[in-house]
Design an enzyme around this catalytic site. Structure first.
Site: not given
Ligand code: S3P
Length: 430
Positions: A28, A123, A168, A318, A391
Site C-alpha cells: 500500500r 486464483r 476481503s 494468513d 506460509r
Molecule cells: C491481504 C488481504 C488478505 C490476505 C492477504 C493480504 C491484503 O486477503 O490473506 O495475504 O494485503 O489486503 P483477502 O483480502 O483475500 O482476504
C-alpha cells in the site's frame, strides 16, 4: 543462499528478534506513494518478491522508485500522474498486487494488461472484476472465469455502494482505490471487518474517508494525496511462526520487537491466550497511524485446544498454517471453521495444512470450511509438499522443531515471497 532446516528436537529458542516489514502495508505504501504528490519515504519496506512485483508494476507506469535496502523513495505525480505501462504488468505470485492494482488501473485513461504466475492465474479475480465493471471499467478476459491475464480499459468511474458477500481487504481496497477516480463517493459494506491498512494509510495521505461502522467505509473521489514518511512495522503474519515456535519448544523465551498489532490483524494473539499460551505485549505505541508492540512469548507446557470461527477468522487468516501447527501441539480438540477462503490462497491451505500434518502423524481432518485437529500427539518427520506456498514452508519449518526425525520441504525457497531471511533467523535462534 540455500535454505536448510535444522533437525533439532530439543531446541530451546531464546533471543530477541525482528521480522521483516508488513507485506500488506508495504504494497500500500508503494501504491499510495505512486498516486500522491511529492516524495513518499518508506522505512522498513518488505523486500520480498511480492512487494518487489508491486514496485516493478509502478515503475512500468513511469513512477521513479529508488530502493536502498529496506528504505524506499517513491516520487509520486498525483492521482493522474501514471503513464500507459511500458509492457505487461506482472503481479507474479501476489494477489494483493493484482487485486489492488486492478482498482487503480480501472480509473486510468489508458489500457493496461495484467498477468501473474501460474498460481495467481488460478486464483479468483471476479471478486474485483465484477464490482469494478459495475463502476464502468471494461475488462477483456481470456477465459470465462475471469482469471488473469486480462486487459483493463479504464476511465472515469461511477461511484457505487458495494455490498460484498465476503470479508476481503483486497476487494475492499481495490474498490476504495477505484473510488478515488469516481464521480461521487464509493461505499464498501462487508460481512465482517477485514484488515483496515488501506483506510488508515489513505487517511494518513489525506484522503476523505468515512468509516461509519466497522464493516462499512466510504471514500470521496479526487482527493489531493500528499507523499508521506511511512515507517512500516514488522509483519504479524511473519512473527506468527516465531510466536508458535516459542510456545511449543521447551525452554523457549523470545522477544519479537516492533510488530504491527493492528486489531484487524491480531487475532492470533487472542487465540494464543485462549489456548493457555504465554504471550505478552510490551512497549505498545502508534507508528504511521498503525498500532505496534513488542511481543514476548515463552514455552507453554499446558496448551489446550480451542474453537476459532466467525469474525476472528479475517484477523488471522494468513496465520492459520502456523496456528494449525500450534493446535497439533496442544492437548485436546481445535476446530477451525468459517475459513473457506483458505481454499483460494497461494495454495488450497486446507489441503496443504491437513495433508502435511497428517503425514507428520497428527490427528487432523479437513472440513468444508476449515479443519479439526486433535492435538497433543508426537509429530514425526515427513516430506512436505509446499505447492510453492511460502506460509506452508514456514509453518512446517516450525513443526520440524518438535518432531522426531526431520521435515523435508520440497521447496524452501518460496519463503522469499514474504520472509527472505526466515531460515537465517530460525537457525540463529536455534
Ligand atoms: C491481504 C488481504 C488478505 C490476505 C492477504 C493480504 C491484503 O486477503 O490473506 O495475504 O494485503 O489486503 P483477502 O483480502 O483475500 O482476504
Amino acid at each position: 543462499m540455500k535454505k536448510t532446516l535444522i533437525n533439532n528436537t530439543q531446541s530451546n529458542l531464546r533471543g530477541d528478534i525482528t521480522v521483516p516489514g508488513d507485506k500488506s502495508i508495504s504494497h500500500r505504501a508503494i501504491m499510495l506513494g505512486s498516486i500522491a504528490y511529492g516524495v513518499t519515504e518508506i522505512d522498513g519496506f518488505l523486500m520480498g518478491a511480492d512487494c518487489l512485483a508491486t514496485i516493478d508494476c509502478f515503475r512500468k507506469m513511469g513512477i521513479q522508485i529508488e530502493v536502498n535496502n529496506d528504505k524506499v523513495l517513491v516520487y509520486g505525480d498525483g492521482l493522474h500522474g501514471l503513464k500507459e505501462p511500458d509492457g505487461i504488468l506482472d503481479a507474479k505470485n501476489s494477489g494483493t498486487t493484482a487485486r489492488l492494482l486492478s482498482g487503480i488501473l480501472a480509473g486510468q485513461p489508458f489500457e493496461s494488461t495484467l498477468t501473474g504466475d501460474s498460481s495467481l492465474k488460478k486464483r479468483p479475480m471476479k471478486r474485483v472484476t465484477v464490482p469494478l465493471s459495475k463502476m464502468g471499467a471494461e475488462f477483456l478476459f481470456l477465459d470465462e472465469n475471469e482469471h488473469l491475464p486480462y486487459t483493463i480499459k479504464g476511465g472515469k468511474l461511477m461511484g457505487k455502494t458495494h455490498i460484498t458477500n465476503m470479508s476481503s481487504a483486497q476487494v475492499k481496497s481495490s474498490l476504495l482505490l477505484a473510488g478515488l477516480y469516481a464521480d461521487c463517493p464509493t461505499t464498501v459494506i462487508e460481512t465482517s471487518q477485514s484488515r483496515n491498512h488501506s483506510e488508515l494509510m489513505l487517511e494518513y495521505f489525506g484522503a476523505d474517508l468515512k468509516v461509519t461502522d466497522k464493516c462499512e467505509v466510504s471514500i470521496k473521489p479526487e482527493p489531493r494525496l500528499i507523499g508521506q514518511h511511512v515507517i512500516i512495522s514488522g509483519d504479524i503474519s511473519s512473527a506468527a511462526y516465531f510466536i508458535v515456535a516459542g510456545l511449543i519448544c521447551e525452554g523457549s523465551d523470545i522477544l519479537i520487537r516492533n510488530v504491527n498489532i493492528n486489531p484487524t490483524r491480531a487475532g492470533t494473539i487472542k487465540v494464543v491466550e485462549a489456548m493457555n499460551g504465554s504471550i505478552a505485549l510490551e512497549n505498545m505505541r502508534t507508528v504511521s497511524n498503525e498500532e505496534v508492540a513488542d511481543i514476548h512469548v515463552c514455552y507453554s507446557p499446558n496448551l489446550t485446544g480451542t474453537t476459532i470461527s466467525g469474525d476472528i477468522i479475517p484477523t488471522l487468516i494468513d496465520e492459520i498454517p502456523a496456528i494449525a501447527v500450534l493446535a497439533a501441539c496442544a492437548k485436546g480438540k481445535t476446530i477451525i471453521a468459517d475459513a473457506t477462503e483458505l481454499k483460494v490462497k497461494e495454495s488450497n491451505r486446507i489441503d496443504t495444512v491437513v495433508n502435511g500434518l497428517d503425514a507428520m502423524g497428527a490427528t487432523i481432518k479437513s472440513t468444508d470450511d476449515g479443519m479439526v485437529i486433535n492435538g497433543g500427539e508426537q509429530l514425526f518427520g515427513a516430506k512436505i509438499t509446499t505447492q510453492k506456498d511460502h506460509r506452508i514452508a514456514m509453518a512446517f519449518g516450525i513443526a520440524n522443531l518438535v518432531c522426531k526425525g526431520s521435515v523435508i520441504l520440497d521447496d524452501a525457497n518460496c519463503v522469499d515471497i514474504s520472509f527472505p531471511n526466515f531460515f537465517e533467523i530460525l537457525n540463529d535462534l536455534c
